[in-house]
Design a protein around this motif. Structure first.
Motif, PDB file in Angstrom:
ATOM      1  N   ASP A  23      23.573  14.058  10.474  1.00  0.00           N
ATOM      2  CA  ASP A  23      23.739  13.475  11.805  1.00  0.00           C
ATOM      3  C   ASP A  23      24.908  12.509  11.798  1.00  0.00           C
ATOM      4  O   ASP A  23      25.383  12.084  10.735  1.00  0.00           O
ATOM      5  CB  ASP A  23      22.473  12.706  12.220  1.00  0.00           C
ATOM      6  CG  ASP A  23      21.330  13.622  12.614  1.00  0.00           C
ATOM      7  OD1 ASP A  23      21.607  14.735  13.097  1.00  0.00           O
ATOM      8  OD2 ASP A  23      20.167  13.216  12.446  1.00  0.00           O
ATOM      9  N   PRO A  25      27.709   9.982  14.740  1.00  0.00           N
ATOM     10  CA  PRO A  25      28.356   9.800  16.036  1.00  0.00           C
ATOM     11  C   PRO A  25      29.630  10.622  16.161  1.00  0.00           C
ATOM     12  O   PRO A  25      30.122  11.197  15.188  1.00  0.00           O
ATOM     13  CB  PRO A  25      28.657   8.293  16.059  1.00  0.00           C
ATOM     14  CG  PRO A  25      28.857   7.946  14.612  1.00  0.00           C
ATOM     15  CD  PRO A  25      27.870   8.796  13.869  1.00  0.00           C
ATOM     16  N   ARG A 145      23.108  15.390  16.107  1.00  0.00           N
ATOM     17  CA  ARG A 145      22.732  14.011  16.397  1.00  0.00           C
ATOM     18  C   ARG A 145      21.243  13.745  16.166  1.00  0.00           C
ATOM     19  O   ARG A 145      20.849  12.584  16.055  1.00  0.00           O
ATOM     20  CB  ARG A 145      23.099  13.663  17.846  1.00  0.00           C
ATOM     21  CG  ARG A 145      24.594  13.636  18.090  1.00  0.00           C
ATOM     22  CD  ARG A 145      24.886  13.558  19.577  1.00  0.00           C
ATOM     23  NE  ARG A 145      26.319  13.556  19.822  1.00  0.00           N
ATOM     24  CZ  ARG A 145      27.066  12.469  19.976  1.00  0.00           C
ATOM     25  NH1 ARG A 145      26.493  11.286  19.899  1.00  0.00           N
ATOM     26  NH2 ARG A 145      28.354  12.561  20.198  1.00  0.00           N
ATOM     27  N   ASP A 146      20.441  14.786  16.149  1.00  0.00           N
ATOM     28  CA  ASP A 146      18.994  14.588  15.972  1.00  0.00           C
ATOM     29  C   ASP A 146      18.430  15.519  14.911  1.00  0.00           C
ATOM     30  O   ASP A 146      17.250  15.841  14.915  1.00  0.00           O
ATOM     31  CB  ASP A 146      18.257  14.806  17.296  1.00  0.00           C
ATOM     32  CG  ASP A 146      18.458  16.214  17.855  1.00  0.00           C
ATOM     33  OD1 ASP A 146      19.255  16.986  17.283  1.00  0.00           O
ATOM     34  OD2 ASP A 146      17.818  16.543  18.875  1.00  0.00           O
ATOM     35  N   ASP A 193      28.798   8.619  23.114  1.00  0.00           N
ATOM     36  CA  ASP A 193      27.762   8.127  22.208  1.00  0.00           C
ATOM     37  C   ASP A 193      26.776   7.223  22.939  1.00  0.00           C
ATOM     38  O   ASP A 193      25.567   7.282  22.708  1.00  0.00           O
ATOM     39  CB  ASP A 193      28.394   7.359  21.045  1.00  0.00           C
ATOM     40  CG  ASP A 193      29.066   8.278  20.036  1.00  0.00           C
ATOM     41  OD1 ASP A 193      28.836   9.496  20.102  1.00  0.00           O
ATOM     42  OD2 ASP A 193      29.808   7.763  19.180  1.00  0.00           O
ATOM     43  N   ASP A 196      24.465   9.482  25.064  1.00  0.00           N
ATOM     44  CA  ASP A 196      23.545  10.296  24.268  1.00  0.00           C
ATOM     45  C   ASP A 196      22.514   9.464  23.524  1.00  0.00           C
ATOM     46  O   ASP A 196      21.414   9.932  23.223  1.00  0.00           O
ATOM     47  CB  ASP A 196      24.331  11.150  23.265  1.00  0.00           C
ATOM     48  CG  ASP A 196      25.117  12.265  23.944  1.00  0.00           C
ATOM     49  OD1 ASP A 196      25.067  12.337  25.186  1.00  0.00           O
ATOM     50  OD2 ASP A 196      25.778  13.041  23.241  1.00  0.00           O
ATOM     51  N   SER A 197      22.867   8.208  23.214  1.00  0.00           N
ATOM     52  CA  SER A 197      21.937   7.362  22.462  1.00  0.00           C
ATOM     53  C   SER A 197      20.721   6.965  23.287  1.00  0.00           C
ATOM     54  O   SER A 197      19.770   6.382  22.758  1.00  0.00           O
ATOM     55  CB  SER A 197      22.653   6.102  21.952  1.00  0.00           C
ATOM     56  OG  SER A 197      23.088   5.294  23.033  1.00  0.00           O
ATOM     57  N   PHE A 202      21.304   8.165  16.679  1.00  0.00           N
ATOM     58  CA  PHE A 202      22.149   8.738  15.634  1.00  0.00           C
ATOM     59  C   PHE A 202      23.094   7.685  15.065  1.00  0.00           C
ATOM     60  O   PHE A 202      24.120   8.025  14.471  1.00  0.00           O
ATOM     61  CB  PHE A 202      22.950   9.932  16.184  1.00  0.00           C
ATOM     62  CG  PHE A 202      23.680   9.630  17.465  1.00  0.00           C
ATOM     63  CD1 PHE A 202      24.930   9.047  17.447  1.00  0.00           C
ATOM     64  CD2 PHE A 202      23.082   9.900  18.685  1.00  0.00           C
ATOM     65  CE1 PHE A 202      25.595   8.750  18.627  1.00  0.00           C
ATOM     66  CE2 PHE A 202      23.737   9.614  19.869  1.00  0.00           C
ATOM     67  CZ  PHE A 202      25.001   9.037  19.836  1.00  0.00           C
TER      68      PHE A 202
END
Length: 237
Positions: A23, A25, A145-146, A193, A196-197, A202
């Motif tokens: 994972d 960024p 990312r996950d 980022d 998405d966070s 991540f």
């Protein structure tokens, strides 16, 4: 790593599962590093971010409203996707149309968070990702990312590849060949980022996930460090 150790890496866990989950960024180098790690370990490779970009293209191309979560989820289910799992041959096809290059364009980068933050679409893409992992007998480098926490939390090796914001912006700028200005780069890296966070973490390593900070490392040094983590974790079993 010594050459002797490098030579033994492809033999790791032969005949058994070896999922390397990575994972990180935007701009951390996870795609290029993950692909090279897959090559050296003779494993399949999956870029899950390309799947989210493919859905984004599919929605925009078909006129789907990205603010309509139900419609985006349905699009993720309907999309006829063919994505490479060969680290030597990158391609992304949707309904036979080659979108390998177009999904990296700024318009897709600016819109992809709308798909990535639609939970129904995430669920569908995670299902597809797990299906591909099983298809390759759980011998694959998977990056996104996950991956370490959601897609394959039971992966044999889990790492978070990170770098400073300055390093990430510089690398993404080089990757895009200097075609983006500072504002566009920030949108592709830090702004995305931040969006998405809201649905996945991540930026900090979960329990059992090894952090690899590549801020001061070049590409080869980062690959070597990643391979070293794989070797250390596997040989600990």
């Amino acid at each position: 790593m010594t050459q002797e150790l490098i030579d033994t890496l492809p033999a790791l866990r032969q005949g058994r599962s070896l999922v390397v989950a990575i994972d990180g960024p935007s701009g951390s180098g996870k795609s290029s590093v993950s692909k090279e790690v897959a090559r050296r370990l003779k494993l399949a490779y999956l870029d899950t971010g390309a799947m989210y970009r493919a859905v984004t293209w599919y929605c925009l191309n078909g006129g789907t409203d990205l603010s309509d979560g139900a419609a985006v989820e349905q699009a993720s289910k309907d999309m006829p996707l063919d994505i490479s799992t060969n680290p030597y041959d990158e391609y992304v096809l949707v309904g036979g149309t080659d979108i390998t290059e177009v999904i990296r364009e700024p318009a897709i980068s600016a819109a992809v968070s709308a798909v990535a933050t639609t939970l129904g679409a995430r669920t569908e893409l995670i299902r597809r990702q797990r299906e591909l992992i099983e298809k390759h007998h759980r011998r694959m480098v998977v990056e996104g990312r996950d991956i370490t926490t959601v897609v394959v939390p039971g992966a044999e090796v889990r790492m978070l590849l990170t770098a400073s914001e300055q390093a990430r912006l510089r690398r993404r700028g080089i990757q895009l060949g200097g075609t983006q200005n500072a504002e566009q780069l920030a949108a592709q890296v830090t702004h995305r980022d931040a969006k998405d966070s809201t649905v996945v973490n991540f930026t900090q390593a979960a329990d059992g996930v090894v952090t690899l900070d590549s801020s001061e490392l070049d590409f080869e040094q980062t690959v070597q460090a990643a391979l070293g983590i794989v070797s250390k974790v596997i040989n600990r079993d």
